[in-house]
Design a protein around this motif. Structure first.
Motif, PDB file in Angstrom:
ATOM      1  N   SER A 167       0.830  -1.202   0.000  1.00  0.00           N
ATOM      2  CA  SER A 167       0.000   0.000   0.000  1.00  0.00           C
ATOM      3  C   SER A 167       0.868   1.257   0.000  1.00  0.00           C
ATOM      4  O   SER A 167       0.503   2.261  -0.596  1.00  0.00           O
ATOM      5  N   ARG A 168       2.026   1.216   0.645  1.00  0.00           N
ATOM      6  CA  ARG A 168       2.928   2.376   0.615  1.00  0.00           C
ATOM      7  C   ARG A 168       3.485   2.589  -0.784  1.00  0.00           C
ATOM      8  O   ARG A 168       3.709   3.709  -1.201  1.00  0.00           O
ATOM      9  N   ALA A 217      -4.393  13.661 -11.635  1.00  0.00           N
ATOM     10  CA  ALA A 217      -4.786  13.659 -13.046  1.00  0.00           C
ATOM     11  C   ALA A 217      -6.305  13.734 -13.180  1.00  0.00           C
ATOM     12  O   ALA A 217      -6.824  14.435 -14.052  1.00  0.00           O
ATOM     13  N   ALA A 218      -7.013  13.028 -12.322  1.00  0.00           N
ATOM     14  CA  ALA A 218      -8.474  13.062 -12.354  1.00  0.00           C
ATOM     15  C   ALA A 218      -8.991  14.452 -12.003  1.00  0.00           C
ATOM     16  O   ALA A 218      -9.935  14.947 -12.625  1.00  0.00           O
ATOM     17  N   ALA A 219      -8.374  15.100 -11.033  1.00  0.00           N
ATOM     18  CA  ALA A 219      -8.778  16.458 -10.665  1.00  0.00           C
ATOM     19  C   ALA A 219      -8.521  17.430 -11.812  1.00  0.00           C
ATOM     20  O   ALA A 219      -9.333  18.319 -12.086  1.00  0.00           O
ATOM     21  N   ALA A 271       1.289   6.355  -6.693  1.00  0.00           N
ATOM     22  CA  ALA A 271       0.544   6.109  -7.924  1.00  0.00           C
ATOM     23  C   ALA A 271      -0.901   6.570  -7.783  1.00  0.00           C
ATOM     24  O   ALA A 271      -1.470   7.160  -8.703  1.00  0.00           O
ATOM     25  N   ILE A 272      -1.490   6.313  -6.634  1.00  0.00           N
ATOM     26  CA  ILE A 272      -2.870   6.747  -6.391  1.00  0.00           C
ATOM     27  C   ILE A 272      -2.936   8.268  -6.341  1.00  0.00           C
ATOM     28  O   ILE A 272      -3.851   8.876  -6.894  1.00  0.00           O
ATOM     29  N   GLU A 273      -1.952   8.882  -5.697  1.00  0.00           N
ATOM     30  CA  GLU A 273      -1.926  10.348  -5.639  1.00  0.00           C
ATOM     31  C   GLU A 273      -1.789  10.945  -7.029  1.00  0.00           C
ATOM     32  O   GLU A 273      -2.445  11.937  -7.359  1.00  0.00           O
TER      33      GLU A 273
END
Length: 60
Positions: free
Chosen positions: A9-10, A22-24, A15-17
């Motif tokens: 998860s770390r 990018a989505a924002a 990658a999630i950030e």
């Protein structure tokens, strides 16, 4: 087992950030596009502006 999950998860967090950023950015672009007028100006004259009276006094 729990340590492996935490380590994974770390590694995914950056990658999630990046994906969220990018989505924002995409959402902002979509909102900007939605705020623009829905019509396309084709360079044709606006008859309402040009169809005014030609004389100062109306005919009776």
């Amino acid at each position: 087992m729990r340590r492996r999950a935490n380590a994974a998860s770390r590694r995914l967090t950056p990658a999630i950030e990046a994906s969220m950023a990018a989505a924002a950015q995409t959402l902002g672009a979509m909102r900007d596009r939605a705020a623009q007028p829905p019509t396309v100006h084709l360079g044709m004259p606006d008859f309402r502006r040009d169809a005014g009276r030609t004389s100062a006094e109306p005919e009776r």
